[in-house]
Design a protein around this motif. Structure first.
Motif, PDB file in Angstrom:
ATOM      1  N   VAL A 125      -0.770  35.567  23.346  1.00  0.00           N
ATOM      2  CA  VAL A 125      -1.226  36.583  24.299  1.00  0.00           C
ATOM      3  C   VAL A 125      -1.025  35.995  25.690  1.00  0.00           C
ATOM      4  N   PRO A 126      -0.039  36.481  26.441  1.00  0.00           N
ATOM      5  CA  PRO A 126       0.225  35.920  27.770  1.00  0.00           C
ATOM      6  C   PRO A 126      -0.751  36.459  28.817  1.00  0.00           C
ATOM      7  N   THR A 127      -0.900  35.689  29.891  1.00  0.00           N
ATOM      8  CA  THR A 127      -1.686  36.114  31.048  1.00  0.00           C
ATOM      9  C   THR A 127      -0.864  35.760  32.295  1.00  0.00           C
ATOM     10  N   ASP A 128      -1.464  35.831  33.462  1.00  0.00           N
ATOM     11  CA  ASP A 128      -0.719  35.473  34.666  1.00  0.00           C
ATOM     12  C   ASP A 128      -0.667  33.966  34.875  1.00  0.00           C
ATOM     13  N   LEU A 129      -1.347  33.195  34.009  1.00  0.00           N
ATOM     14  CA  LEU A 129      -1.421  31.746  34.214  1.00  0.00           C
ATOM     15  C   LEU A 129      -1.023  30.966  32.972  1.00  0.00           C
ATOM     16  N   ARG A 130      -1.823  31.070  31.899  1.00  0.00           N
ATOM     17  CA  ARG A 130      -1.574  30.313  30.677  1.00  0.00           C
ATOM     18  C   ARG A 130      -1.780  31.199  29.461  1.00  0.00           C
ATOM     19  N   ASP A 131      -1.054  30.868  28.403  1.00  0.00           N
ATOM     20  CA  ASP A 131      -1.127  31.642  27.162  1.00  0.00           C
ATOM     21  C   ASP A 131      -2.444  31.432  26.432  1.00  0.00           C
ATOM     22  N   PHE A 132      -2.864  32.474  25.719  1.00  0.00           N
ATOM     23  CA  PHE A 132      -3.767  32.315  24.587  1.00  0.00           C
ATOM     24  C   PHE A 132      -2.877  32.127  23.356  1.00  0.00           C
ATOM     25  N   ASN A 133      -3.025  31.012  22.665  1.00  0.00           N
ATOM     26  CA  ASN A 133      -2.288  30.790  21.426  1.00  0.00           C
ATOM     27  C   ASN A 133      -3.203  31.113  20.259  1.00  0.00           C
ATOM     28  N   ILE A 134      -2.734  31.984  19.375  1.00  0.00           N
ATOM     29  CA  ILE A 134      -3.567  32.502  18.289  1.00  0.00           C
ATOM     30  C   ILE A 134      -2.880  32.220  16.960  1.00  0.00           C
ATOM     31  N   TYR A 135      -3.636  31.687  16.021  1.00  0.00           N
ATOM     32  CA  TYR A 135      -3.105  31.320  14.705  1.00  0.00           C
ATOM     33  C   TYR A 135      -3.972  31.962  13.626  1.00  0.00           C
ATOM     34  N   ARG A 136      -3.335  32.773  12.797  1.00  0.00           N
ATOM     35  CA  ARG A 136      -4.077  33.322  11.640  1.00  0.00           C
ATOM     36  C   ARG A 136      -3.877  32.355  10.480  1.00  0.00           C
ATOM     37  N   ILE A 137      -4.955  31.691  10.112  1.00  0.00           N
ATOM     38  CA  ILE A 137      -4.888  30.713   9.038  1.00  0.00           C
ATOM     39  C   ILE A 137      -5.619  31.238   7.815  1.00  0.00           C
ATOM     40  N   ARG A 138      -5.215  30.771   6.660  1.00  0.00           N
ATOM     41  CA  ARG A 138      -5.813  31.209   5.394  1.00  0.00           C
ATOM     42  C   ARG A 138      -6.346  29.996   4.635  1.00  0.00           C
ATOM     43  N   LEU A 139      -7.549  30.134   4.097  1.00  0.00           N
ATOM     44  CA  LEU A 139      -8.093  29.080   3.254  1.00  0.00           C
ATOM     45  C   LEU A 139      -7.297  29.012   1.959  1.00  0.00           C
ATOM     46  N   ASN A 140      -6.998  27.808   1.513  1.00  0.00           N
ATOM     47  CA  ASN A 140      -6.269  27.616   0.259  1.00  0.00           C
ATOM     48  C   ASN A 140      -7.245  27.693  -0.916  1.00  0.00           C
ATOM     49  N   THR A 141      -7.642  28.916  -1.246  1.00  0.00           N
ATOM     50  CA  THR A 141      -8.599  29.129  -2.331  1.00  0.00           C
ATOM     51  C   THR A 141      -7.864  29.482  -3.620  1.00  0.00           C
ATOM     52  N   ILE A 142      -8.563  29.370  -4.731  1.00  0.00           N
ATOM     53  CA  ILE A 142      -7.931  29.626  -6.029  1.00  0.00           C
ATOM     54  C   ILE A 142      -7.590  31.097  -6.214  1.00  0.00           C
ATOM     55  N   ASP A 143      -8.243  31.986  -5.451  1.00  0.00           N
ATOM     56  CA  ASP A 143      -7.953  33.419  -5.583  1.00  0.00           C
ATOM     57  C   ASP A 143      -7.412  33.996  -4.273  1.00  0.00           C
ATOM     58  N   GLN A 144      -6.675  33.190  -3.522  1.00  0.00           N
ATOM     59  CA  GLN A 144      -6.207  33.640  -2.212  1.00  0.00           C
ATOM     60  C   GLN A 144      -5.236  34.816  -2.279  1.00  0.00           C
ATOM     61  N   ASP A 145      -4.573  35.014  -3.422  1.00  0.00           N
ATOM     62  CA  ASP A 145      -3.643  36.138  -3.537  1.00  0.00           C
ATOM     63  C   ASP A 145      -4.374  37.466  -3.659  1.00  0.00           C
ATOM     64  N   THR A 146      -5.545  37.438  -4.284  1.00  0.00           N
ATOM     65  CA  THR A 146      -6.307  38.674  -4.509  1.00  0.00           C
ATOM     66  C   THR A 146      -7.491  38.824  -3.564  1.00  0.00           C
ATOM     67  N   ASN A 147      -8.004  37.708  -3.056  1.00  0.00           N
ATOM     68  CA  ASN A 147      -9.174  37.747  -2.181  1.00  0.00           C
ATOM     69  C   ASN A 147      -9.008  36.745  -1.036  1.00  0.00           C
ATOM     70  N   PRO A 148      -8.047  36.968  -0.148  1.00  0.00           N
ATOM     71  CA  PRO A 148      -7.767  35.990   0.905  1.00  0.00           C
ATOM     72  C   PRO A 148      -8.899  35.896   1.925  1.00  0.00           C
ATOM     73  N   ILE A 149      -9.126  34.683   2.409  1.00  0.00           N
ATOM     74  CA  ILE A 149     -10.089  34.437   3.487  1.00  0.00           C
ATOM     75  C   ILE A 149      -9.304  33.924   4.686  1.00  0.00           C
ATOM     76  N   ASP A 150      -9.206  34.747   5.723  1.00  0.00           N
ATOM     77  CA  ASP A 150      -8.432  34.406   6.908  1.00  0.00           C
ATOM     78  C   ASP A 150      -9.348  34.170   8.098  1.00  0.00           C
ATOM     79  N   ILE A 151      -8.906  33.281   8.973  1.00  0.00           N
ATOM     80  CA  ILE A 151      -9.574  33.021  10.249  1.00  0.00           C
ATOM     81  C   ILE A 151      -8.520  33.075  11.346  1.00  0.00           C
ATOM     82  N   TYR A 152      -8.808  33.795  12.411  1.00  0.00           N
ATOM     83  CA  TYR A 152      -7.958  33.761  13.594  1.00  0.00           C
ATOM     84  C   TYR A 152      -8.486  32.664  14.519  1.00  0.00           C
ATOM     85  N   VAL A 153      -7.655  31.656  14.761  1.00  0.00           N
ATOM     86  CA  VAL A 153      -8.030  30.554  15.647  1.00  0.00           C
ATOM     87  C   VAL A 153      -7.378  30.798  17.005  1.00  0.00           C
TER      88      VAL A 153
END
Length: 424
Positions: A125-153
């Motif tokens: 996400v750009p601004t007039d000065l510095r970027d916001f860098n955003i990463y959608r990460i997923r927990l490596n859980t045993i059921d991540q294909d059917t019940n993913p847990i994501d966090i936007y960092v």
């Protein structure tokens, strides 16, 4: 003696463990102070390695990276200080335009334990000065294909300095972030780490982040909301400045500001699949002493014999940056995938750590029999793959490798890597 900086690549074989229970993740945000271009303090990489070795974060969020060389150096340090499974997001130079001064050499980046997280998406996400860098990460859980847990960092670095104009620019930067966050579902998990350069909670940028009418509402996990600047009542959350001496780079004002934060979306305080661990928020290196006000962090005023953070840690923090890192822990009831856990003492050892042509390895755990071992050179390149057999003492020919320092690692275990020297 502090560890020698060694880079090596991670290779891990994930296997499902039939284990349940709560999993905890440690998070650290750190302003790296113009790394690596700021060189007033020599060998400050050693200080960062000591800091990371002591805290052992699973997610390491940083700002003020200058270039890709610095990004790679930090990756190598995380692998040496924490574990070989660390990876980093894609390094991208700042895309935002600053016409007032050249700030395009201050980047943000995410480092993470790849056995616990996977990056699903990288955004800017750009601004007039510095970027916001955003990463959608997923927990490596045993059921991540059917019940993913994501966090936007979200990692950011807002406009510095006091004054109405600078406060307004911080507010406008946050507005750009909110415009993006408004496109996400309300229940999205958001973790924001940044040098916000805020002098008071009443500043419009902070109020915008906490605004209850927003799609995503942030919370201050320690609930230390107030007028921080030069207010000793908030010394426990101060993060800058670690220094009073000129000539080291960065600010020299002494310990009097709360500039660095980790915020969470409100749902992560109690209702999400991954939540903030109560009372885990801490400024790493800050012993919470009123006597530390306006002092350098390695001063005797900033620690006692009973303090959590020793002089050695505070001295490393003083030398590496004019900011202190901010930390917190997250937890989930989900079951993670994990590397095979080999925890026996001396499961893998060397007969000698300085060798000529042949290396002799002792295997004292059946977990390491008929498995692969990797040899890495100082650049992080894997130069040998060794296949173990069923003998306790095993010999391998390394005569084709040049003189130098190397790393022996067992990629399918949690054993610490072993350093050795080849000297023909």
């Amino acid at each position: 003696m502090k560890k020698t900086l060694i880079g090596f690549f991670a290779v891990s074989l994930l296997s499902i463990l039939n284990v349940s229970g709560q999993e905890t993740f440690k998070v650290m945000f750190y302003n790296l102070l113009n790394y690596p271009l700021e060189d007033a303090v020599p060998n400050r990489e050693d200080d960062l390695e000591l800091i990371l070795s002591n805290y052992q974060p699973d997610l390491f969020l940083v700002c003020e990276l200058n270039n890709s060389t610095g990004a790679d150096n930090v990756l190598n340090i995380t692998r040496s200080a924490i574990n070989i499974n660390f990876e980093m997001a894609t390094y991208v130079s700042n895309t935002s335009d600053d016409s007032g001064s050249d700030q395009n050499d201050l980047q943000n980046l995410l480092y993470y334990d790849s056995t616990k997280f996977t990056i699903e998406e990288e955004l800017i996400v750009p601004t007039d000065l510095r970027d916001f860098n955003i990463y959608r990460i997923r927990l490596n859980t045993i059921d991540q294909d059917t019940n993913p847990i994501d966090i936007y960092v979200v990692i950011c670095h807002l406009k510095a300095s006091s004054g109405v104009e600078n406060a307004q620019r911080r507010f406008e930067m946050v507005q750009e972030l909110d415009a993006y966050l408004n496109t996400l579902p309300e229940e999205t998990n958001i973790l924001l780490g940044g040098d916000l350069n805020l002098y008071t909670a009443s500043e419009s940028a902070f109020q915008e982040l906490l605004d209850g009418t927003n799609n995503i509402v942030f919370a201050d996990p320690p609930n230390r909301v107030g007028s921080w600047n030069n207010n000793v009542n908030f010394v426990d959350v101060f993060t800058q400045s670690t220094r009073t001496q000129n000539g080291l780079g960065g600010s020299t004002g002494g310990f009097d500001d709360r500039f660095d934060f980790i915020l969470t979306s409100e749902n992560m305080l109690d209702t999400s699949d991954v939540t903030y661990v109560p009372d885990s928020y801490q400024v790493y290196g800050n012993n919470g002493l009123a006597s530390c006000y306006n002092r350098r962090i390695n001063s005797s005023d900033c620690g006692t014999i009973n303090s959590q953070f020793s002089f050695e840690i505070r001295d490393a923090l003083h030398n590496f940056s004019d900011h202190l890192p901010v930390t917190l822990s997250l937890e989930t009831d989900a079951t993670l995938l994990s590397t095979k856990d080999v925890s026996l003492v001396d499961a893998l050892s060397l007969e000698k750590n300085i060798i000529d042509y042949n290396i002799f390895i002792y295997i004292n755990s059946f977990e390491l029999l008929n498995e692969q071992l990797y040899v890495f050179d100082m650049t992080g390149k894997r130069v040998k793959t060794l296949r173990t057999n069923t003998n306790t003492r095993q010999e391998y020919d390394l005569s084709d490798l040049q003189n130098g320092l190397y790393i022996l690692a067992a990629p399918n275990s949690n054993l610490n890597p072993i350093k050795f020297i080849i000297s023909h």
